[in-house]
Design a protein around this motif. Sequence first.
Motif, PDB file in Angstrom:
ATOM      1  N   MET A 116       1.096  -0.899   0.194  1.00  0.00           N
ATOM      2  CA  MET A 116      -0.004   0.177   0.094  1.00  0.00           C
ATOM      3  C   MET A 116       0.323   1.314   0.237  1.00  0.00           C
ATOM      4  O   MET A 116       1.928   1.558   0.800  1.00  0.00           O
ATOM      5  CB  MET A 116      -0.829  -0.483   1.365  1.00  0.00           C
ATOM      6  N   ALA A 117       0.349   2.241  -0.243  1.00  0.00           N
ATOM      7  CA  ALA A 117       1.431   3.251  -0.916  1.00  0.00           C
ATOM      8  C   ALA A 117       0.671   4.077  -0.123  1.00  0.00           C
ATOM      9  O   ALA A 117      -0.059   4.397   0.733  1.00  0.00           O
ATOM     10  CB  ALA A 117       0.574   4.256  -2.296  1.00  0.00           C
ATOM     11  N   PRO A 118       1.760   5.139   0.480  1.00  0.00           N
ATOM     12  CA  PRO A 118       1.911   5.620   2.312  1.00  0.00           C
ATOM     13  C   PRO A 118       0.197   6.199   2.228  1.00  0.00           C
ATOM     14  O   PRO A 118       0.933   6.755   0.906  1.00  0.00           O
ATOM     15  CB  PRO A 118       3.651   6.580   2.434  1.00  0.00           C
ATOM     16  N   THR A 119      -0.074   7.226   2.688  1.00  0.00           N
ATOM     17  CA  THR A 119      -0.791   7.885   2.542  1.00  0.00           C
ATOM     18  C   THR A 119      -0.644   9.443   3.685  1.00  0.00           C
ATOM     19  O   THR A 119      -1.532  10.627   3.908  1.00  0.00           O
ATOM     20  CB  THR A 119      -2.405   7.543   2.859  1.00  0.00           C
ATOM     21  N   ILE A 120       0.152   8.859   4.444  1.00  0.00           N
ATOM     22  CA  ILE A 120       0.898  10.207   6.436  1.00  0.00           C
ATOM     23  C   ILE A 120       2.245  10.250   5.552  1.00  0.00           C
ATOM     24  O   ILE A 120       3.148   9.571   5.745  1.00  0.00           O
ATOM     25  CB  ILE A 120       0.488   8.872   7.373  1.00  0.00           C
ATOM     26  N   LEU A 121       2.736  11.515   5.427  1.00  0.00           N
ATOM     27  CA  LEU A 121       3.783  12.029   5.272  1.00  0.00           C
ATOM     28  C   LEU A 121       4.454  13.042   6.686  1.00  0.00           C
ATOM     29  O   LEU A 121       3.654  13.919   7.388  1.00  0.00           O
ATOM     30  CB  LEU A 121       4.476  12.789   4.547  1.00  0.00           C
ATOM     31  N   ILE A 122       5.089  12.760   7.583  1.00  0.00           N
ATOM     32  CA  ILE A 122       5.791  13.179   8.627  1.00  0.00           C
ATOM     33  C   ILE A 122       7.046  14.109   7.826  1.00  0.00           C
ATOM     34  O   ILE A 122       8.197  13.578   7.860  1.00  0.00           O
ATOM     35  CB  ILE A 122       6.387  12.089   9.928  1.00  0.00           C
ATOM     36  N   THR A 123       6.988  15.147   7.920  1.00  0.00           N
ATOM     37  CA  THR A 123       8.767  16.106   7.949  1.00  0.00           C
ATOM     38  C   THR A 123       9.280  16.050   8.806  1.00  0.00           C
ATOM     39  O   THR A 123       8.251  15.743  10.504  1.00  0.00           O
ATOM     40  CB  THR A 123       7.950  17.643   7.307  1.00  0.00           C
ATOM     41  N   GLY A 124      10.349  16.090   9.062  1.00  0.00           N
ATOM     42  CA  GLY A 124      10.962  16.564  10.142  1.00  0.00           C
ATOM     43  C   GLY A 124      11.571  15.415  10.687  1.00  0.00           C
ATOM     44  O   GLY A 124      11.557  15.045  12.133  1.00  0.00           O
ATOM     45  N   ALA A 125      11.293  14.371  10.250  1.00  0.00           N
ATOM     46  CA  ALA A 125      11.233  12.497  10.581  1.00  0.00           C
ATOM     47  C   ALA A 125      12.248  11.950  11.562  1.00  0.00           C
ATOM     48  O   ALA A 125      11.953  11.864  12.300  1.00  0.00           O
ATOM     49  CB  ALA A 125      10.515  11.468   9.557  1.00  0.00           C
ATOM     50  N   SER A 126      13.862  12.909  10.971  1.00  0.00           N
ATOM     51  CA  SER A 126      14.597  11.923  12.264  1.00  0.00           C
ATOM     52  C   SER A 126      14.999  13.036  13.646  1.00  0.00           C
ATOM     53  O   SER A 126      15.932  12.458  14.250  1.00  0.00           O
ATOM     54  CB  SER A 126      15.443  12.135  10.729  1.00  0.00           C
ATOM     55  N   GLY A 127      14.480  14.227  13.508  1.00  0.00           N
ATOM     56  CA  GLY A 127      14.685  15.195  14.286  1.00  0.00           C
ATOM     57  C   GLY A 127      13.878  14.176  15.872  1.00  0.00           C
ATOM     58  O   GLY A 127      13.029  13.284  15.651  1.00  0.00           O
ATOM     59  N   GLN A 128      13.987  15.124  17.095  1.00  0.00           N
ATOM     60  CA  GLN A 128      13.371  14.742  18.350  1.00  0.00           C
ATOM     61  C   GLN A 128      12.709  14.166  18.211  1.00  0.00           C
ATOM     62  O   GLN A 128      11.821  13.361  18.766  1.00  0.00           O
ATOM     63  CB  GLN A 128      13.688  15.419  19.179  1.00  0.00           C
ATOM     64  N   LEU A 129      11.507  15.551  18.058  1.00  0.00           N
ATOM     65  CA  LEU A 129       9.750  15.267  17.717  1.00  0.00           C
ATOM     66  C   LEU A 129       9.755  14.685  16.621  1.00  0.00           C
ATOM     67  O   LEU A 129       8.320  13.262  17.288  1.00  0.00           O
ATOM     68  CB  LEU A 129       8.758  16.971  17.478  1.00  0.00           C
ATOM     69  N   GLY A 130       9.826  13.787  15.806  1.00  0.00           N
ATOM     70  CA  GLY A 130       9.200  13.863  13.993  1.00  0.00           C
ATOM     71  C   GLY A 130       9.622  12.123  14.439  1.00  0.00           C
ATOM     72  O   GLY A 130       8.841  11.072  13.943  1.00  0.00           O
ATOM     73  N   LYS A 131      10.444  11.691  15.208  1.00  0.00           N
ATOM     74  CA  LYS A 131      11.288  10.269  15.486  1.00  0.00           C
ATOM     75  C   LYS A 131      10.099   9.872  16.603  1.00  0.00           C
ATOM     76  O   LYS A 131       9.505   8.913  16.945  1.00  0.00           O
ATOM     77  CB  LYS A 131      13.054  10.084  16.106  1.00  0.00           C
ATOM     78  N   LEU A 132       9.659  10.311  17.373  1.00  0.00           N
ATOM     79  CA  LEU A 132       8.250   9.967  18.852  1.00  0.00           C
ATOM     80  C   LEU A 132       6.991  10.295  17.717  1.00  0.00           C
ATOM     81  O   LEU A 132       6.676   8.935  18.207  1.00  0.00           O
ATOM     82  CB  LEU A 132       8.823  11.024  19.323  1.00  0.00           C
ATOM     83  N   VAL A 133       7.160  10.799  17.106  1.00  0.00           N
ATOM     84  CA  VAL A 133       5.528  10.934  16.380  1.00  0.00           C
ATOM     85  C   VAL A 133       5.171   9.800  15.925  1.00  0.00           C
ATOM     86  O   VAL A 133       4.921   8.510  15.515  1.00  0.00           O
ATOM     87  CB  VAL A 133       5.371  12.020  15.795  1.00  0.00           C
ATOM     88  N   LEU A 134       6.778   9.157  14.503  1.00  0.00           N
ATOM     89  CA  LEU A 134       6.795   8.103  13.867  1.00  0.00           C
ATOM     90  C   LEU A 134       6.841   6.486  14.859  1.00  0.00           C
ATOM     91  O   LEU A 134       5.687   5.456  14.782  1.00  0.00           O
ATOM     92  CB  LEU A 134       8.440   7.379  13.110  1.00  0.00           C
ATOM     93  N   THR A 135       7.447   6.707  16.220  1.00  0.00           N
ATOM     94  CA  THR A 135       7.444   6.059  17.047  1.00  0.00           C
ATOM     95  C   THR A 135       5.599   4.843  17.451  1.00  0.00           C
ATOM     96  O   THR A 135       4.937   4.468  17.398  1.00  0.00           O
ATOM     97  CB  THR A 135       7.868   5.411  18.802  1.00  0.00           C
ATOM     98  N   GLU A 136       4.886   6.880  17.745  1.00  0.00           N
ATOM     99  CA  GLU A 136       3.209   6.323  18.198  1.00  0.00           C
ATOM    100  C   GLU A 136       2.957   6.044  16.652  1.00  0.00           C
ATOM    101  O   GLU A 136       1.924   5.187  17.386  1.00  0.00           O
ATOM    102  CB  GLU A 136       3.440   8.031  18.738  1.00  0.00           C
ATOM    103  N   LEU A 137       2.849   6.962  15.753  1.00  0.00           N
ATOM    104  CA  LEU A 137       2.109   6.205  14.677  1.00  0.00           C
ATOM    105  C   LEU A 137       2.051   4.778  14.218  1.00  0.00           C
ATOM    106  O   LEU A 137       1.099   3.881  13.896  1.00  0.00           O
ATOM    107  CB  LEU A 137       2.406   7.153  13.558  1.00  0.00           C
TER     108      LEU A 137
END
Length: 287
Positions: free
Chosen positions: A1-22
Amino acid sequence: MAPTILITGASGQLGKLVLTELLKTTPADQIAALVRRPEAAAEIEALGVTARMGDYTDPAALSAAMDGIEKLLLISSSEVGQRAPQHRNVIDAAKVAGVSLIAYTSLLRANSSPLALAAEHVETEAYLAESGVPHVLLRNGWYTENNVGTAGMAIEHGTYIGSIGEGRISGAARADYAAAAAAVLTSDDAQAGKVYELAGDASYSLNDLAQETTKLAGKPIAYTDLPEADYAGALVQAGLPEGFAAVLADSDVGASKGALEENGKTLSALIGRPTTPWQDTLADVLA
């Protein structure tokens, strides 16, 4: 399935945590992450998440990164002073791509905040409104880590320093704000047009922080209140750039006027649990 959610700044402190939560609730193949460095891309892809290369200054890369995206988390740029034009690039690319929702990490009560940090957030919020792209504002309060991150230095020197006086901060852990972003991005409820004023359930003063650090460190730690210019000068002496030091000192002065205190408990309601006690975040840092 193609990605439908994009996180910018994903390697930053907040971005990494958002990925973990998602990733707790969302299949990895539905998530994409915007990163600037190949090594960051490798880390992201090890999670099963699609990495897309680009940064906020590269409109062509941003346009490519938006392909197929329905929801976008625009994490505010770390480059204070360059944020507004960088954010405009992201919003423009999202509009052309037909993104159905932008969630933007703004600042607590940005539209009335006395903090100098608010200006670029207000400008971005206005541009979002003008763009016509459906959007939701995540007005993040202070990260507790901003304060407790200096605990080691305070223990070394016997004091915290600042210009906050008796002002109180309704801080929350960075992970709490990440959980809120993930909740909004995955909610079944319509989010466009909503404004979330996000902050911790409990507030603290820097005197409170000093007292708790005293308990944990086993030695007396004080809080020394300084005039704004003196505090900025001390931060420069500690190695911070003058412009950033001035912004931090200004933020302390704003906090002394109540700019970082918020009692609405919107954040804990959004994430479905109490926010992380600041004492716990301090203990984790010192551990």
